[in-house]
Design an enzyme around this catalytic site. Structure first.
Site, PDB file in Angstrom:
ATOM      1  N   ASP A  41      -2.323  21.741   8.558  1.00  0.00           N
ATOM      2  CA  ASP A  41      -1.018  21.141   8.252  1.00  0.00           C
ATOM      3  C   ASP A  41      -0.637  20.074   9.273  1.00  0.00           C
ATOM      4  OD1 ASP A  41      -1.132  23.089   6.400  1.00  0.00           O
ATOM      5  OD2 ASP A  41       0.740  24.103   6.965  1.00  0.00           O
ATOM      6  N   ALA A  42      -0.945  20.365  10.533  1.00  0.00           N
ATOM      7  CA  ALA A  42      -0.531  19.440  11.595  1.00  0.00           C
ATOM      8  C   ALA A  42      -1.196  18.072  11.418  1.00  0.00           C
ATOM      9  CB  ALA A  42      -0.889  20.013  12.959  1.00  0.00           C
ATOM     10  N   ASP A  45       0.574  16.294   8.656  1.00  0.00           N
ATOM     11  CA  ASP A  45       1.856  15.775   9.160  1.00  0.00           C
ATOM     12  C   ASP A  45       1.647  14.506   9.985  1.00  0.00           C
ATOM     13  OD1 ASP A  45       3.025  17.884   7.946  1.00  0.00           O
ATOM     14  OD2 ASP A  45       3.292  19.079   9.778  1.00  0.00           O
ATOM     15  N   GLU A 127      -3.324  29.478 -24.205  1.00  0.00           N
ATOM     16  CA  GLU A 127      -2.717  29.074 -22.926  1.00  0.00           C
ATOM     17  C   GLU A 127      -1.542  29.988 -22.616  1.00  0.00           C
ATOM     18  OE1 GLU A 127      -1.384  25.024 -23.365  1.00  0.00           O
ATOM     19  OE2 GLU A 127      -3.342  24.339 -24.050  1.00  0.00           O
ATOM     20  N   LYS A 129       2.445  30.517 -21.926  1.00  0.00           N
ATOM     21  CA  LYS A 129       3.680  29.812 -22.273  1.00  0.00           C
ATOM     22  C   LYS A 129       4.612  29.916 -21.068  1.00  0.00           C
ATOM     23  CE  LYS A 129       7.059  28.988 -25.845  1.00  0.00           C
ATOM     24  NZ  LYS A 129       8.241  28.845 -24.992  1.00  0.00           N
ATOM     25  N   LYS A 313      -3.551  27.111 -29.693  1.00  0.00           N
ATOM     26  CA  LYS A 313      -3.663  25.781 -30.278  1.00  0.00           C
ATOM     27  C   LYS A 313      -5.047  25.649 -30.910  1.00  0.00           C
ATOM     28  CE  LYS A 313      -0.651  23.936 -26.692  1.00  0.00           C
ATOM     29  NZ  LYS A 313      -0.539  23.179 -25.441  1.00  0.00           N
ATOM     30  N   CYS A 431      32.305  62.647  -1.177  1.00  0.00           N
ATOM     31  CA  CYS A 431      31.205  62.898  -2.105  1.00  0.00           C
ATOM     32  C   CYS A 431      31.780  63.149  -3.494  1.00  0.00           C
ATOM     33  CB  CYS A 431      30.405  64.112  -1.633  1.00  0.00           C
ATOM     34  SG  CYS A 431      29.186  64.631  -2.845  1.00  0.00           S
ATOM     35  N   CYS A 434      30.918  67.152  -4.329  1.00  0.00           N
ATOM     36  CA  CYS A 434      31.489  68.307  -3.631  1.00  0.00           C
ATOM     37  C   CYS A 434      32.748  67.964  -2.849  1.00  0.00           C
ATOM     38  CB  CYS A 434      30.452  68.938  -2.707  1.00  0.00           C
ATOM     39  SG  CYS A 434      30.105  67.942  -1.238  1.00  0.00           S
ATOM     40  N   CYS A 449      26.633  62.092   1.887  1.00  0.00           N
ATOM     41  CA  CYS A 449      27.544  63.220   1.768  1.00  0.00           C
ATOM     42  C   CYS A 449      27.248  64.143   2.928  1.00  0.00           C
ATOM     43  CB  CYS A 449      27.306  63.927   0.439  1.00  0.00           C
ATOM     44  SG  CYS A 449      27.941  65.607   0.412  1.00  0.00           S
TER      45      CYS A 449
HETATM   46  S1  IVH Z   1       2.706  22.688 -26.266  1.00  0.00           S
HETATM   47  C1  IVH Z   1       3.213  20.305 -29.960  1.00  0.00           C
HETATM   48  N1  IVH Z   1       1.998  24.425 -24.458  1.00  0.00           N
HETATM   49  O1  IVH Z   1       7.422  25.646 -24.975  1.00  0.00           O
HETATM   50  C2  IVH Z   1       3.236  21.347 -28.934  1.00  0.00           C
HETATM   51  N2  IVH Z   1       4.326  24.082 -24.813  1.00  0.00           N
HETATM   52  O2  IVH Z   1       8.689  25.294 -27.959  1.00  0.00           O
HETATM   53  C3  IVH Z   1       4.064  20.959 -27.769  1.00  0.00           C
HETATM   54  N3  IVH Z   1       5.767  25.432 -23.322  1.00  0.00           N
HETATM   55  O3  IVH Z   1       8.974  22.541 -25.245  1.00  0.00           O
HETATM   56  C4  IVH Z   1       4.215  21.994 -26.725  1.00  0.00           C
HETATM   57  N4  IVH Z   1       4.133  26.416 -22.223  1.00  0.00           N
HETATM   58  O4  IVH Z   1       8.525  23.452 -22.910  1.00  0.00           O
HETATM   59  C5  IVH Z   1       3.026  23.830 -25.070  1.00  0.00           C
HETATM   60  N5  IVH Z   1       1.188  25.918 -22.847  1.00  0.00           N
HETATM   61  C6  IVH Z   1       2.222  25.326 -23.470  1.00  0.00           C
HETATM   62  C7  IVH Z   1       3.566  25.607 -23.147  1.00  0.00           C
HETATM   63  C8  IVH Z   1       4.604  24.972 -23.841  1.00  0.00           C
HETATM   64  C9  IVH Z   1       5.439  26.296 -22.351  1.00  0.00           C
HETATM   65  C10 IVH Z   1       7.158  25.110 -23.718  1.00  0.00           C
HETATM   66  C11 IVH Z   1       7.446  23.650 -23.788  1.00  0.00           C
HETATM   67  C12 IVH Z   1       7.871  23.369 -25.196  1.00  0.00           C
HETATM   68  C13 IVH Z   1       8.181  24.734 -25.715  1.00  0.00           C
HETATM   69  C14 IVH Z   1       7.737  24.804 -27.149  1.00  0.00           C
END
Ligand code: IVH
Length: 692
Positions: A41-42, A45, A127, A129, A313, A431, A434, A449
């Site tokens: 880190d130093a 920096d 993926e 979410k 997807k 308490c 009691c 208590c």
């Molecule tokens: S794809 C066409 N991938 O969820 C598809 N969205 O309702 C566009 N989100 O607004 C989104 N993780 O904020 C995608 N792995 C992921 C995601 C993701 C979170 C959120 C994103 C989006 C909402 C979808």
């Protein structure tokens, strides 16, 4: 004569600045995104300060993509609207949290593509979410020029000044990039960063800073940071980012990438320096999606950030185009949720419960709410300070969180929903069971208590503790039965349990003869126990299972323990002054000795042994310190062997140390030993000493 420009090794300031920026960008990526720094880190920096100084001396060299521009400082009057070149869509959410959520999606995709059962499985990318907020990052000629929120999907807000403060977002792409590149992803706050942010907020509030508040969850804190007009505020909140898609990209061909699959695209995003979650996985067919959903669901709480589901997807971009959209949602993607870990509910009452050692715990009674997969009706408020800090009051609307197997807790109150009238919670000074005085000693967080075994709540807990599986174990003696026995007056003390006959038990409400017989049998069986179990079962404060075992091993016999002085107790492995005093205080109470005698008289017994005689051990009274790596034994093994031979193993060298055992790469302890003139030996010499 020489011209300095030709022969000096000093680069021109512009060159040096460019070089420093490239180095700093590289190291920031290693540090913040890959979590694999190459320099201390130093050193980072130092490079950073050099660039700052250079830019201060030559303001004309300052560029918007300079790493020095991440610290914030720009203050806006208002946000500028941004029309997205490619709309930011949302995804259809599958609310069925069961595996069928994944198979329903696969079925819809296959039907839309006209596939039959004879066709091979569709390939997907699964993926996480992320639970943050969507962000579109626009790069022109490889330089970040704009960060925009999603807004309504068509028009968002320009938050570039805040996005620049996010260290995981590259300000300049390290490798050749298309002329225009829009990266889509999620800005979020890690849970640990959220905790430390709230810690700081609490300190500010405690210091009386006006207008400060704590945040309800990481998502709100992140969203608030992104929508700050003053980027210095955003810079103080350590936001993170994950990339998961694209917006505009031009041209896709000329030198730029042409993607065939979503997975390739993610890998390219990674190569451009964006964080892409490790858990991203290519799945074939519904079964693999289900397996992914389950695997991530099981390890959800181990992730350092919140997710509220997973996203599937279709991997092939050609198939994505074929599938297209329904209204504003792609047919090729779906979000598959997990049960929510946070819910809103109301506080019906704040009860105070009394524990085995008399500890008073405030508990919020809640309107039943389904959260984290179970119905929650109670949440502990821990102690008076916690209850006050959260300021939970009767009738309040609160956020309840239950993550994994962690006990449910009240995360925060929504003060705007408070109806008024309810008072600030105060701990009773009596308490609630009691009526004895409840006292909070200086330096303690808990009220206790003072009623001891006079308090029926403490008696019930003491009996349950004694009867539990890890203590003497009385099978079938649970909460309800103990409640009945104590409330009816049939049992007041532990020995009373053994005086219960079949008829007393059978005469209790809702007690069948068979059950009564089983309890009698279980009580009989419990009489034969072991000294550690019995000791643990007595419920002496600070004496857990491990300490009970140590005490039993050291003294061999109960009477020796009951009569041991604090000094003698301190000789036991891992027994410190607080524990020693607690044991002494317990056996100084005549009624506790009486309980022990009566239990023995009722037939509770165990095998007693000989006390461990430290004086006979070869290394008794000797103190050792271990340092470095030994040729044959691990440090733990060496410690165990020494302790078994009666030696004490200390963590640091002092004049009282008898031997320092030094192995390879011994450090400062070895030096200290040499300074103090303490004997230094190697492993072989130590093994010889162990032989006696
Ligand atoms: S794809 C066409 N991938 O969820 C598809 N969205 O309702 C566009 N989100 O607004 C989104 N993780 O904020 C995608 N792995 C992921 C995601 C993701 C979170 C959120 C994103 C989006 C909402 C979808």
């Amino acid at each position: 004569m020489s011209t300095p420009d030709l022969f000096s090794s000093e680069p021109a300031p512009a060159e040096r600045a460019a070089d420093l920026r490239a180095q700093l960008n590289h190291h920031a990526h290693r540090y913040y995104t890959l979590d694999a720094p190459e320099i201390p880190d130093a050193e980072y920096d130092r490079l950073f300060r050099e660039l700052q100084a250079l830019e201060a001396a030559h303001p004309e060299l300052l560029t918007p993509d300079s790493p020095t521009q991440r610290v914030g400082g720009t203050v806006l009057d208002a946000f500028t609207p941004v029309r997205h070149a490619v709309p930011m869509l949302s995804i259809n959410t599958e609310t069925d949290t069961e595996p069928t959520g994944a198979s329903n999606f696969d079925t819809r995709v296959r039907r839309a593509l006209g596939l039959t059962d004879a066709d091979p499985p569709v390939e997907y990318v699964a993926e996480l979410k992320f639970d943050g907020l969507a962000m579109s990052l626009r790069y022109e000629s490889g330089v970040l020029v704009q960060g925009a929120t999603r807004g309504d999907g068509e028009v968002g807000e320009d938050v570039t000044h805040n996005v620049r403060t996010i260290k995981q977002i590259p300000l300049r792409l390290p490798v050749a990039a298309p002329d225009v590149l829009e990266v889509r992803g999620e800005v979020y706050l890690r849970r640990d960063d959220f905790e430390s942010l709230n810690e700081k907020q609490r300190a500010k509030i405690a210091a009386g800073v006006k207008g400060e508040k704590t945040f309800v969850n990481p998502r709100n804190a992140a969203a608030g940071a992104v929508r700050q007009l003053d980027s210095a505020i955003a810079a103080q909140r350590p936001l993170s980012f994950f990339a998961y898609g694209l917006g505009e990209i031009t041209p896709e061909q000329r030198g730029g990438p042409v993607f065939e699959t979503h997975y390739e695209l993610l890998m390219q995003l990674k190569a451009w320096g964006f964080p892409v979650a490790e858990q991203t996985s290519v799945c074939r067919g519904a079964d693999e999606l289900i397996a992914f959903h389950q695997r991530i669901g099981a390890s959800r709480d181990l992730l350092p950030y919140d997710i509220d589901g997973v996203v599937y997807k279709v991997n092939s971009l050609a198939l994505q185009r074929q599938l297209g959209f329904v209204t504003r949602e792609p047919r090729w993607a779906v979000a598959h949720k997990y049960p929510a870990q946070e819910q809103l509910t109301t506080v019906l009452a704040i009860d105070v419960q009394v524990g085995r050692t008399g500890k008073l715990t405030p508990v919020a009674k809640l309107a039943p709410v389904f959260v984290g997969g179970v119905t929650v009706t109670n949440a502990t408020l821990h102690n008076e300070d916690e209850a006050r800090r959260k300021d939970v009051r009767l009738g309040d609307t609160v956020i309840v969180r239950r993550a994994g197997d962690v006990i449910p807790e009240v995360v925060a109150v929504l003060p705007e929903k408070r109806q008024g009238g309810a008072e600030v919670f105060t701990m009773p000074h009596q308490c609630p069971v009691c009526g004895s005085a409840a006292v909070r000693e200086a330096g303690e967080v808990d009220y206790r208590c003072s009623g001891g075994l006079y308090c029926s709540a403490q008696r019930k807990q003491a009996i349950l503790h004694f009867a539990q599986r890890r203590a003497v174990e009385v099978e079938g003696l649970g909460d309800k039965l103990v409640e009945q026995l104590v409330d009816s007056g049939a049992v007041n003390t532990l020995p009373d349990l053994y005086r219960l006959g079949f008829s007393a038990l059978a005469s209790l409400d809702r007690m069948a003869d068979k059950s009564a017989q089983n309890i009698v049998g279980a009580l009989e069986k419990s009489k034969q126990t072991t000294l550690p179990r019995f000791l643990f079962g007595l419920g002496i404060r600070h004496v857990g299972e491990a300490t009970a075992k140590d005490l039993a091993r050291h003294f061999g016999q109960l009477d020796r323990i009951m009569d041991a002085s604090v000094e003698q107790l301190l000789e036991v492995n891992d027994v410190g002054p607080v524990v020693a005093q607690s044991i002494r205080t317990f056996f100084d109470q005549p009624h506790n000795r009486e309980v022990v005698e009566q239990l023995r008289a009722c037939g509770v017994h165990w095998e007693e042994g000989e006390p461990a005689t430290p004086a006979l051990k070869p290394l008794a009274g000797k103190t050792f310190v271990l340092t470095g790596t030994f040729p044959t034994l691990s440090r733990d093994q060496a410690r165990d062997r020494l302790e078994a031979a009666g030696a004490k193993v200390a963590g640091s060298v002092s004049k009282k140390t008898d031997y320092v055992v030094a192995g390879a790469e011994a450090g400062s302890k070895l030096e200290k030993a040499q300074d103090l003139g303490v004997a230094v030996i190697d492993e072989a010499a130590m093994l010889a000493l162990l032989q006696g």
